[in-house]
Design a protein around this motif. Structure first.
Motif, PDB file in Angstrom:
ATOM      1  N   ASP A  82       0.826  -1.208   0.000  1.00 45.14           N
ATOM      2  CA  ASP A  82       0.000   0.000   0.000  1.00 45.14           C
ATOM      3  C   ASP A  82       0.861   1.258   0.000  1.00 45.14           C
ATOM      4  N   ARG A  85       2.119   1.799  -3.595  1.00 45.50           N
ATOM      5  CA  ARG A  85       0.995   2.234  -4.437  1.00 45.50           C
ATOM      6  C   ARG A  85       0.628   3.683  -4.150  1.00 45.50           C
ATOM      7  N   LEU A  86       0.548   4.047  -2.865  1.00 49.62           N
ATOM      8  CA  LEU A  86       0.164   5.400  -2.479  1.00 49.62           C
ATOM      9  C   LEU A  86       1.177   6.425  -2.972  1.00 49.62           C
ATOM     10  N   VAL A  88       3.429   6.077  -5.490  1.00 53.87           N
ATOM     11  CA  VAL A  88       3.435   6.145  -6.955  1.00 53.87           C
ATOM     12  C   VAL A  88       2.278   7.012  -7.439  1.00 53.87           C
ATOM     13  N   GLU A  89       1.107   6.831  -6.825  1.00 54.22           N
ATOM     14  CA  GLU A  89      -0.049   7.650  -7.196  1.00 54.22           C
ATOM     15  C   GLU A  89       0.202   9.118  -6.890  1.00 54.22           C
ATOM     16  N   ALA A  90       0.863   9.393  -5.754  1.00 54.09           N
ATOM     17  CA  ALA A  90       1.155  10.783  -5.379  1.00 54.09           C
ATOM     18  C   ALA A  90       2.114  11.434  -6.370  1.00 54.09           C
ATOM     19  N   GLU A  92       2.315  10.699  -9.548  1.00 56.03           N
ATOM     20  CA  GLU A  92       1.591  10.963 -10.785  1.00 56.03           C
ATOM     21  C   GLU A  92       0.672  12.178 -10.657  1.00 56.03           C
ATOM     22  N   VAL A  93       0.169  12.439  -9.461  1.00 55.20           N
ATOM     23  CA  VAL A  93      -0.658  13.633  -9.252  1.00 55.20           C
ATOM     24  C   VAL A  93       0.173  14.889  -9.421  1.00 55.20           C
TER      25      VAL A  93
END
Length: 352
Positions: A82, A85-86, A88-90, A92-93
């Motif tokens: 998690d 994932r968190l 990597v998403e941050a 991309e934002v």
């Protein structure tokens, strides 16, 4: 699954050493605890006499073992945490963000934990990952006509020398020298036998290897140097294509690899690789067989060298080449993976 003592000893040794190249090859049931695990499970290792080995998780379940809570053998073998994932998403934002300690605190993530998990999975720390993503955008800006000073500032660097140094470490060349260079994208692909890395441009696949292959770093560096290319994290159509085809290959619905390939080798090496692609799934050939097919019956050692130089694992099936005496021989991804691939193909009669 009935194993002879030699194979059981091999699997136990892989279990003790937490060998990632045995992921998907076997599962171990521990009779003293009633759980079954992956080869890489971080839990304390059981005694040899308490181990039973299975080819699939289903076999272990049918033998009444329950899944280990630590290595979670029923999940994808390389499912990301998690935390990864968190983060990597941050990225991309806000991919141009330069991360500070307070940014980790805002996400309730321990910075050292993030560093360790990214290093284990991607071979780089989170900060290095975020920097590579930021530099990828910088390269795109430069190649589309953006001024270097504007790109430098947008990337968060007040110093031009600092920007050039960071850019060079990641891309392999300073920004002013990349005008005529190729851009390659690299992506991590999870497979049943462990993670692989795929490298491609917008048209062709250049490299597909298991992440733990010995010498992979040198392969990537040779690729970058030979092509004078920048390699950055990202997706391209060939990478998306090979990811779909690998999924089909492992789940048994595979027909034929269609992803366009870029073969980097001598004419002789390319002729060997073409012979490899002509070996039907489920069958094997010896180095001598391939040399004979090429009309060069004494060149079996050169064939072996060309086989070892293949940078497109599974797609160019060097795993289908064995010794003349019937022995498996070597394999860059590990002999256990080679044996699994051969058995998998033999069991799938629908392959063309």
């Amino acid at each position: 699954m009935i194993l002879n003592e030699e194979r059981k000893a091999e699997y136990y040794k892989a279990l003790i050493e937490k060998r990632s190249d045995y992921e998907g090859v076997f599962y171990v049931g521990v009779t003293s605890t009633g759980v079954f695990c992956r080869p890489t499970c971080p839990a304390r290792k059981p005694k040899y006499d308490n181990c039973e080995f299975y080819e699939t998780a289903q076999q272990a379940l049918l033998a009444s073992f329950r899944p280990c809570q630590r290595c979670q053998p029923l999940s994808h073998p390389n499912q990301v945490s998690d935390i990864i994932r968190l983060l990597v998403e941050a990225v991309e934002v806000n991919p141009e963000k330069r991360w500070k300690a307070r940014d980790f605190q805002a996400l309730s993530i321990d910075e050292s934990t993030a560093r360790r998990q990214f290093k284990k999975r991607f071979g780089m720390t989170f900060v290095e990952y975020a920097r590579a993503r930021r530099m990828g955008l910088a390269l795109k800006s430069i190649r589309s006509g953006g001024k270097i000073i504007d790109t430098q500032l947008a990337s968060g660097y007040d110093s031009s020398s600092g920007f050039r140094d960071a850019f060079s470490r990641i891309m392999g060349a300073p920004p002013t020298l990349l005008d005529d260079s190729r851009i390659l994208k690299a992506t991590w692909l999870d497979t049943q036998l462990g993670p692989m890395v795929a490298i491609a441009d917008e048209k062709e696949l250049y490299l597909l290897e298991f992440v733990d292959r010995r010498g992979l770093e040198r392969e990537v560096e040779r690729l970058r140097t030979r092509l004078k290319a920048a390699i950055i994290p990202g997706q391209t159509a060939p990478i998306q294509s090979i990811e779909r085809e690998l999924t089909q290959f492992f789940d048994g619905s595979f027909t034929e690899f269609q992803t366009p390939l870029h073969l980097m080798g001598s004419p002789f090496q390319k002729s060997v690789w073409e012979q490899l692609r002509q070996i039907p799934p489920g069958e094997t050939r010896s180095y001598a067989d391939i040399a004979l097919a090429l009309g060069k019956p004494t060149a079996y050692r050169a064939v072996a060298q060309a086989n070892g130089a293949n940078q497109l694992a599974i797609v160019i099936p060097c795993h289908r080449v064995i010794n003349s005496d019937g022995g498996l021989g070597g394999y860059g991804g590990g002999v256990a993976r080679k044996e699994w691939l051969l058995n998998h193909e033999k069991a799938r009669g629908q392959y063309d």
